[in-house]
Scaffold this motif. Structure first.
Motif, PDB file in Angstrom:
ATOM      1  N   MET A  75      21.777 -40.003  13.179  1.00  0.00           N
ATOM      2  CA  MET A  75      22.033 -39.769  14.609  1.00  0.00           C
ATOM      3  C   MET A  75      22.781 -38.468  14.866  1.00  0.00           C
ATOM      4  O   MET A  75      23.084 -38.129  16.013  1.00  0.00           O
ATOM      5  CB  MET A  75      22.836 -40.936  15.192  1.00  0.00           C
ATOM      6  N   GLY A  76      23.090 -37.752  13.799  1.00  0.00           N
ATOM      7  CA  GLY A  76      23.800 -36.490  13.971  1.00  0.00           C
ATOM      8  C   GLY A  76      24.308 -36.030  12.624  1.00  0.00           C
ATOM      9  O   GLY A  76      24.365 -36.814  11.676  1.00  0.00           O
ATOM     10  N   VAL A  86      23.634 -33.051  17.364  1.00  0.00           N
ATOM     11  CA  VAL A  86      23.665 -34.376  18.013  1.00  0.00           C
ATOM     12  C   VAL A  86      22.217 -34.798  18.248  1.00  0.00           C
ATOM     13  O   VAL A  86      21.472 -34.093  18.935  1.00  0.00           O
ATOM     14  CB  VAL A  86      24.399 -34.319  19.372  1.00  0.00           C
ATOM     15  N   MET A 129      19.397 -36.845  19.981  1.00  0.00           N
ATOM     16  CA  MET A 129      19.131 -37.650  21.168  1.00  0.00           C
ATOM     17  C   MET A 129      17.885 -38.477  20.882  1.00  0.00           C
ATOM     18  O   MET A 129      16.845 -37.936  20.485  1.00  0.00           O
ATOM     19  CB  MET A 129      18.909 -36.759  22.381  1.00  0.00           C
ATOM     20  N   ARG A 131      13.628 -40.662  17.332  1.00  0.00           N
ATOM     21  CA  ARG A 131      14.526 -39.522  17.482  1.00  0.00           C
ATOM     22  C   ARG A 131      13.726 -38.429  18.186  1.00  0.00           C
ATOM     23  O   ARG A 131      12.602 -38.125  17.791  1.00  0.00           O
ATOM     24  CB  ARG A 131      15.031 -39.076  16.115  1.00  0.00           C
ATOM     25  N   VAL A 166      24.242 -31.191  25.578  1.00  0.00           N
ATOM     26  CA  VAL A 166      23.712 -32.550  25.797  1.00  0.00           C
ATOM     27  C   VAL A 166      23.893 -32.950  27.258  1.00  0.00           C
ATOM     28  O   VAL A 166      22.980 -33.489  27.892  1.00  0.00           O
ATOM     29  CB  VAL A 166      24.453 -33.563  24.880  1.00  0.00           C
ATOM     30  N   CYS A 220      22.583 -40.776  23.115  1.00  0.00           N
ATOM     31  CA  CYS A 220      23.074 -40.217  21.851  1.00  0.00           C
ATOM     32  C   CYS A 220      24.412 -40.849  21.525  1.00  0.00           C
ATOM     33  O   CYS A 220      25.016 -41.511  22.363  1.00  0.00           O
ATOM     34  CB  CYS A 220      23.225 -38.692  21.951  1.00  0.00           C
TER      35      CYS A 220
END
Ligand code: AMP
Ligand code: GLY
Length: 422
Positions: free
Chosen positions: A228-229, A331, A333, A380, A402, A412
């Motif tokens: 996720m990041g 990040v 999203m 993703r 973001v 996110c």
């Protein structure tokens, strides 16, 4: 040179962005690519699994070098097929990609070579596995042997959960042939880090390390995802630690693979647990990390392409990659519902405003265009990546971008880079 990148995710967008900047490139293609990759490369609608279609395209377009992004075609032998047709390709052949394709192979290699990793046993029989688990106790980790799209690992908090995982893999064959055998292993404790090295069969060149965030929710909650990041550098990976990882994990692996007659060429990604007794190998991947690569390419000062070529040619010892001191942070999203059931087709806007900052790059992981609308097309979807003099600055920039996006169908994590590990 005429280059073809294979894949369609955020990793491939990051690779396309870096490679497109190389003065060596005359023409860049990506198969199949996505709406963001189309800004860097000409996308051709051929699936990564369509080996014959890819070979035919390479001939037609006079491709000089192919860069394979994802693991499935590597494990499936795409590089063997391309090289068999005299088409030069970056990535391991099938015999070497088995480091990711079979966890049992990887564990046996570690045991033979004394490479630090979790203690383990292999099982094909559910009853025997359950008896061993009952004797050993929890927490304990159950892994399908083969590729399972990142879902083949269960870190079981108690014996009952471990038994259920055994039943799902060996009994119900949740992962098909990939779960015909399982590895049951000791649960390691510590901070995780992703370590990357380019390998040319004999030499290995460490790249910058990165940290990933695997759980879907803030505070490392919810199910595991592809990531996720990520951010780089990883403060925990000091120069001394990098030396230890090269000496005790990467180089013994490179030497063993060569000795076995399956020299590894490509990108070796070591998933590490930094334990009290030193770094231990959790797993190998045989391709660039996603989304770690999005952060890495933002820090790379040198041309990536000659390094990829050198990994194939066997002269990585002549390559010296330079990095910016800056930190970079990505990040991810994702579409609402990810990872279980991502909502498809929602509209994304605000990309121009979000990427106005020259230190921000928005990599696309799953998007498509319909007319002039940009639509989510995957779990993703975007990797909002920013560079800054330190991690806090990179983080602030990334989240500012973001917040400029207008995408009600997406979400996110808000804590990328705030805490280590996870
Ligand atoms: P993988 O799909 O192999 O990347 O594993 C997913 C995650 O499971 C890893 O990132 C770790 O967080 C966790 N994991 C895997 N193996 C172990 C282990 N032996 N001990 C503790 N955690 C593990
Ligand atoms: N970010 C984890 C992976 O690439 O497997």
């Amino acid at each position: 040179m005429r280059i073809l990148i294979i894949g369609s995710g955020g990793r491939e967008h990051a690779l396309a962005w870096a490679i497109a900047a190389s003065p060596l490139v005359d023409k860049l293609y990506c198969a199949p690519g996505n709406a963001g990759i189309a800004d860097e490369a000409e996308c051709v609608p051929i699936a990564a699994s369509d080996t014959r279609g890819l070979i035919a395209f390479c001939r037609r377009a006079a491709i000089d070098f192919v860069v394979v992004g994802p693991e499935a075609p590597l494990v499936g032998g795409l590089v063997d097929a391309l090289e068999g047709e005299r088409i030069a390709a970056f990535g391991p052949n099938a015999a070497a990609a088995v480091l990711e394709g079979s966890k049992a192979f990887m564990k046996d290699l570690c045991a033979r070579e004394g490479i630090p990793t979790a203690a383990y046993r292999r099982f094909g029989d559910a009853a025997a596995a359950k008896t061993y688990i009952a004797e050993t106790g929890a927490p304990i980790v159950i892994k399908a042997d083969g590729l399972a799209a990142g879902k083949g690992v269960v870190v079981a908090a108690d014996v009952a959960e471990a038994h259920r995982a055994v039943d799902a893999m060996l009994g119900a064959r949740r992962f098909g042939a990939a779960g015909a055998e399982i590895v049951v292993e000791e649960c390691l404790v510590g901070e995780e880090a992703s370590f990357f090295a380019l390998v040319d069969g004999a030499n290995a060149l460490p790249l910058a390390a990165a940290q990933d965030h695997k759980r879907v929710g803030d505070g490392d909650t919810g199910p595991n995802t592809g990531g996720m990041g990520a951010y780089s550098p990883a403060p925990a990976v000091t120069p001394a630690l990098e030396g230890a990882v090269m000496d005790t994990i990467i180089m013994p692996t490179v030497r063993a693979m060569r000795r076995d007659g399956r020299p590894f060429k490509g990108l070796l990604y070591a998933g590490l647990m930094l334990t009290n007794s030193g770094p231990k190998l959790i797993e190998y991947n045989v391709r660039f990390g996603d989304p770690e690569t999005q952060a890495l390419v933002m820090r790379l000062k040198s041309d990536l392409l000659p390094a990829l070529l050198a990994a194939r040619e066997g002269n990585l010892n002549q390559v010296d990659l330079q990095w910016y001191e800056d930190a970079a942070l990505c990040v991810v999203m994702a579409a609402k519902g990810y990872p279980d059931d991502p909502l498809r087709g929602s509209e994304i806007s605000g990309l121009d405003a979000a990427s106005a900052d020259p230190e921000v790059k928005i990599f696309h992981a799953g998007t498509r265009r319909e007319g002039d609308r940009l639509l989510a097309d995957g779990g993703r979807v975007l990797g909002v990546t920013a560079r800054g003099p330190d991690l806090a600055a990179a983080r602030e920039r990334a989240y500012r971008a973001v917040d400029r996006l207008d995408w009600p169908g997406g979400f996110c994590r808000r804590d990328i880079g705030l805490r280590r590990g996870g």
